[in-house]
Design a protein around this motif. Structure first.
Motif, short mmCIF file in Angstrom:
data_model
loop_
_atom_site.label_atom_id
_atom_site.label_comp_id
_atom_site.label_asym_id
_atom_site.label_seq_id
_atom_site.Cartn_x
_atom_site.Cartn_y
_atom_site.Cartn_z
N THR A 176 0.85 -1.18 0.00
CA THR A 176 0.00 0.00 0.00
C THR A 176 0.88 1.23 0.00
O THR A 176 2.02 1.18 0.44
CB THR A 176 -0.90 0.02 1.23
N GLY A 177 0.31 2.30 -0.45
CA GLY A 177 0.98 3.58 -0.66
C GLY A 177 2.25 3.87 0.13
O GLY A 177 3.35 3.75 -0.41
N PRO A 178 2.13 4.28 1.41
CA PRO A 178 3.29 4.82 2.11
C PRO A 178 4.46 3.85 2.17
O PRO A 178 5.60 4.24 1.91
CB PRO A 178 2.76 5.13 3.50
N VAL A 179 4.19 2.60 2.49
CA VAL A 179 5.26 1.62 2.63
C VAL A 179 5.96 1.42 1.29
O VAL A 179 7.18 1.38 1.19
CB VAL A 179 4.70 0.28 3.14
N MET A 180 5.13 1.35 0.25
CA MET A 180 5.66 1.14 -1.10
C MET A 180 6.56 2.30 -1.51
O MET A 180 7.64 2.08 -2.06
CB MET A 180 4.47 1.06 -2.05
N ASN A 181 6.10 3.52 -1.22
CA ASN A 181 6.89 4.69 -1.60
C ASN A 181 8.23 4.68 -0.88
O ASN A 181 9.27 5.01 -1.46
CB ASN A 181 6.14 5.98 -1.25
N MET A 182 8.20 4.26 0.38
CA MET A 182 9.42 4.20 1.17
C MET A 182 10.39 3.21 0.52
O MET A 182 11.58 3.49 0.37
CB MET A 182 9.06 3.75 2.57
N LEU A 183 9.86 2.06 0.13
CA LEU A 183 10.71 1.01 -0.45
C LEU A 183 11.32 1.46 -1.77
O LEU A 183 12.52 1.26 -1.99
CB LEU A 183 9.90 -0.26 -0.66
N PHE A 206 20.14 6.89 7.21
CA PHE A 206 20.53 7.83 6.17
C PHE A 206 21.80 7.41 5.46
O PHE A 206 22.41 8.20 4.75
CB PHE A 206 20.70 9.23 6.78
N ALA A 207 22.21 6.15 5.68
CA ALA A 207 23.44 5.68 5.05
C ALA A 207 23.28 5.69 3.54
O ALA A 207 22.21 5.46 3.00
CB ALA A 207 23.76 4.27 5.54
N PHE A 208 24.39 6.01 2.88
CA PHE A 208 24.37 5.91 1.41
C PHE A 208 25.55 5.08 0.96
O PHE A 208 26.67 5.33 1.36
CB PHE A 208 24.42 7.31 0.78
N PRO A 209 25.37 4.10 0.13
CA PRO A 209 24.10 3.59 -0.42
C PRO A 209 23.24 2.96 0.68
O PRO A 209 23.78 2.47 1.66
CB PRO A 209 24.55 2.54 -1.42
N PRO A 210 21.91 3.01 0.52
CA PRO A 210 21.02 2.52 1.57
C PRO A 210 21.28 1.05 1.89
O PRO A 210 21.60 0.27 1.00
CB PRO A 210 19.63 2.69 0.98
N VAL A 261 14.59 15.04 10.16
CA VAL A 261 15.52 13.94 10.43
C VAL A 261 14.87 12.89 11.32
O VAL A 261 14.83 11.71 10.99
CB VAL A 261 16.81 14.48 11.07
N GLN A 262 14.33 13.35 12.44
CA GLN A 262 13.69 12.42 13.35
C GLN A 262 12.48 11.77 12.68
O GLN A 262 12.19 10.61 12.90
CB GLN A 262 13.23 13.17 14.59
N GLY A 263 11.81 12.57 11.86
CA GLY A 263 10.59 12.10 11.20
C GLY A 263 10.80 10.83 10.41
O GLY A 263 9.95 9.94 10.39
N GLN A 264 11.95 10.74 9.77
CA GLN A 264 12.26 9.54 8.97
C GLN A 264 12.19 8.27 9.82
O GLN A 264 11.58 7.29 9.45
CB GLN A 264 13.66 9.67 8.36
N ALA A 314 8.69 7.63 11.01
CA ALA A 314 7.89 7.08 9.92
C ALA A 314 8.15 5.59 9.76
O ALA A 314 7.22 4.81 9.55
CB ALA A 314 8.21 7.81 8.61
N ALA A 315 9.42 5.20 9.89
CA ALA A 315 9.76 3.79 9.74
C ALA A 315 9.10 2.97 10.84
O ALA A 315 8.53 1.90 10.58
CB ALA A 315 11.27 3.61 9.77
N ALA A 316 9.16 3.48 12.09
CA ALA A 316 8.53 2.77 13.19
C ALA A 316 7.02 2.71 13.02
O ALA A 316 6.38 1.68 13.24
CB ALA A 316 8.90 3.44 14.51
N ALA A 317 6.44 3.85 12.58
CA ALA A 317 5.00 3.92 12.38
C ALA A 317 4.55 2.94 11.30
O ALA A 317 3.52 2.28 11.43
CB ALA A 317 4.58 5.34 12.00
N ALA A 318 5.37 2.82 10.24
CA ALA A 318 5.02 1.90 9.15
C ALA A 318 4.93 0.47 9.68
O ALA A 318 4.02 -0.27 9.32
CB ALA A 318 6.06 1.99 8.04
N LEU A 319 5.86 0.13 10.58
CA LEU A 319 5.84 -1.23 11.13
C LEU A 319 4.59 -1.43 11.99
O LEU A 319 3.90 -2.45 11.88
CB LEU A 319 7.10 -1.48 11.97
N ILE A 320 4.27 -0.43 12.82
CA ILE A 320 3.09 -0.55 13.69
C ILE A 320 1.82 -0.66 12.85
O ILE A 320 0.95 -1.47 13.13
CB ILE A 320 3.00 0.65 14.64
N MET A 321 1.73 0.13 11.77
CA MET A 321 0.54 0.08 10.92
C MET A 321 0.45 -1.25 10.18
O MET A 321 -0.61 -1.70 9.81
CB MET A 321 0.57 1.21 9.89
N PHE A 322 1.61 -1.85 9.97
CA PHE A 322 1.64 -3.06 9.16
C PHE A 322 1.25 -4.30 9.96
O PHE A 322 0.65 -5.23 9.42
CB PHE A 322 3.05 -3.23 8.57
#
Lengths: 309, 288
Positions: free
Chosen positions: A137-144, B50-54, B250-253, B256-264
């Motif tokens: 879905t949207g947000p996760v996909m965009n992140m990836l 924020f490592a590059f390459p990811p 910066v913190q938002g990134q 967002a990653a933690a939130a994505a996991l919780i939503m998932f």
């Protein structure tokens, strides 16, 4: 024949009591759906169609101020004359659709065939191949995609080989290779639909074919493919719809930006949406004509005749 | 199809299976990658994010993103649990209603005959491909006109008619053999009994698939919170998670990653619960 097939009630008494009762039941079952669709889709779509022929200003007393345009088609003309991006994006979308559709369909058919064979841990594999559906879905996909997870490193070299191609072909192809994994991630539902079709095929059919000397390749073309043909149609339609209306679609993004832009705004986006919807409709009709079953075959399925009371 | 003698489902590993694994394993790794990534990403500390390459995997897992997330949440005026509660109510209501509506409509469209049936299907197909952005403002007008702005109903009603669900479920119902319905008919079953006792159990896989699709759309939906609701305490978790990730650049990134996991996670739980139904597609359809 021991039992006589029940007569088709529509043949003789077009409005007999039984027929009326089936109509009534049909509409009773449909009623909640009709409510939901008419209020939140049909009405909203009609409104947007009307808006697309006017000049809408958001704000004012009633929330919106609607003024008639001198030329009602002005918004539609503007889409093609002033919005340089629209025809270009539309073209590249159509091209990438043509490229992606066969890939998704054949990939999901192959995976479904593999998952339908007798192997250990089949359940686990089926789960893994369906999993992307629940995260894609949207947000996760965009992140990836932003992190570059979605591209196969090898594919970058492939694109350099294609350098000789003209630009309008090169772009969708590069896009295709860069997003190959994303495309495959989108195939979960299609795999499932194919699997359901394959599971209906009786094993005895293959055994009989084998006894008659058919190779695996032959029985795929003569048995499997004809049986899953309706599934191919269903999957193609589903794929076109998801690709066309998904959040990552470029045209959807363009429409979103245009709709929320301060200058022309809402009615302009509406006109664009309607043009786009018509184009998708045309594409779907083409897909339907390509994969539809021959009409003489259909007769067999149409023979049911019971009246549901 | 590897049919070896009478052993249709071999108990032991068979050499003939190797070729299947040869194809399936690499593909399975590709398909499983996003999940591994989501989990890894949520536990990455700042320098790895924020490592590059990811980087794909996390090398020094830390819970810093979650700590930030909860700190952020503790500072907001509306308690975190309220968003979760809102999301749960909305999701469960939509799930039940939309499945009920889609299966009933699909039954009528697939197995009954009445005038206007084809037109209904065409309307559904049109709704299926219409651009969602285009109907947002008319929907807003309808909702504000009926006076349900800022209520549960504003979250629930726009989502209960799901064209995709109806489309999928109807296609599955078309495959239910008519002779089965005929038999039930002869035994004296009415339309409603047939719907409840025959059709519903037989299209269970389609219903489960529809459930997953609906759940995703509702659970991740930020649109209704954004447009039809203005009271903060009536908004959903997805909306809140979205605002959180937008706070600090910066913190938002990390948040967002933690939130994505919780939503998932709820997606995954629902999938594991319903997966046996989804996967055993139409295996036992009762008639040959």
């Amino acid at each position: 024949m021991a039992t006589k097939a029940p007569k088709n009630p529509h043949d003789k008494h077009p409005l007999s009591k039984r027929v009326l009762r089936e109509w009534l039941h049909g509409y009773l079952f449909l009623l909640p759906w009709i409510f939901g669709v008419s209020v939140f889709f049909v009405y909203a779509m009609v409104r947007s169609l009307i808006f697309s022929f006017t000049d809408v200003q958001i704000g004012g007393e009633a929330g919106l101020t609607i003024t008639a345009l001198a030329n009602p088609w002005q918004n539609y003309i503007d889409v093609f004359t002033t919005e340089v991006n629209f025809p270009i994006t539309l073209g590249s979308f159509a091209l990438s659709l043509v490229l992606q559709l066969p890939i998704i369909i054949s990939f999901s058919l192959i995976i479904a065939l593999l998952l339908n064979s007798k192997i250990k841990a089949r359940g686990l594999f089926r789960m893994i191949f369906f999993l992307p559906v629940i995260i894609a879905t949207g947000p996760v996909m965009n992140m990836l995609t932003a992190q570059g997870v979605a591209s196969v490193p090898m594919m970058a070299d492939m694109t350099s080989l294609l350098g000789a191609l003209p630009q309008f072909l090169l772009d969708p192809l590069t896009d295709l290779f860069n997003n190959l994994i994303v495309i495959l991630w989108n195939a979960g539902i299609q795999i499932l639909i194919f699997l359901s079709g394959l599971q209906k095929v009786s094993k005895t059919l293959y055994e009989a074919a084998k006894i008659d000397g058919a190779s695996g390749w032959e029985s795929f073309w003569k048995i499997t493919l004809p049986i899953v043909k309706p599934m191919i149609l269903l999957n193609s339609i589903y794929t076109v719809v998801t690709l066309a209306t998904g959040g990552t679609n470029e045209i959807i993004e363009l429409i979103y930006t245009v709709t929320n832009a301060p200058t022309k705004g809402y009615e302009y986006g509406m006109a664009m949406s309607w043009i786009y919807t018509l184009i998708i409709g045309v594409i779907l009709v083409i897909v339907f004509l390509l994969f539809k079953e021959k009409s003489d075959k259909k007769v067999v399925y149409e023979k049911r005749r019971v009246t549901l009371r | 199809m590897a049919i070896k003698g009478n052993k249709v489902n071999p108990a032991k590993f068979e050499p003939s299976q190797i070729k299947f694994y040869l194809y399936l394993l690499p593909l399975a790794v590709l398909m499983g990658a996003p999940i591994v990534y989501i989990v890894c990403h949520a536990f990455k500390p700042m320098d790895e994010l924020f490592a590059f390459p990811p980087k794909f995997f996390v090398s020094n897992p830390s819970g810093i993103n979650f700590t930030n997330l909860f700190q952020q949440a503790a500072g907001s005026t509306v308690p975190f649990s309220r968003y979760v509660f809102n999301s749960l109510v909305v999701t469960v209501a939509v799930l039940i209603l939309s499945v009920l509506i889609s299966t009933m409509a699909a039954f009528a469209l697939s197995k009954m005959r009445f005038r206007g049936k084809n037109m209904m299907m065409e309307i559904n197909n049109l709704a299926l491909m219409f651009v969602a952005t285009a109907v947002v403002i008319p929907r807003y007008l309808t909702i504000s006109f009926t006076g349900i702005l800022d209520t549960w109903l504003a979250h629930i009603l726009p989502l209960i008619a799901m064209p995709v669900c109806l489309f999928l479920i109807k296609q599955f119902m078309d495959q239910v053999p008519d002779s089965l319905l005929e038999a039930a008919q002869l035994e004296g079953a009415g339309a409603f009994t047939i719907y409840l006792k025959i059709i519903l159990p037989m299209v269970k896989p389609a219903i489960a698939t529809g459930c997953i699709l609906t759940f995703q759309q509702v659970w991740n939906n930020t649109e209704t919170s954004n447009l039809f609701v203005s009271t903060e305490s009536m908004r959903t978790l997805a909306f809140y998670m979205n605002t959180l990730s937008g706070v600090g650049s910066v913190q938002g990134q990390g948040i967002a990653a933690a939130a994505a996991l919780i939503m998932f996670v709820p997606n995954l739980v629902l999938f594991i619960i319903s997966q046996s139904a989804v996967m055993n597609t139409m295996a036992h359809s009762g008639l040959k």
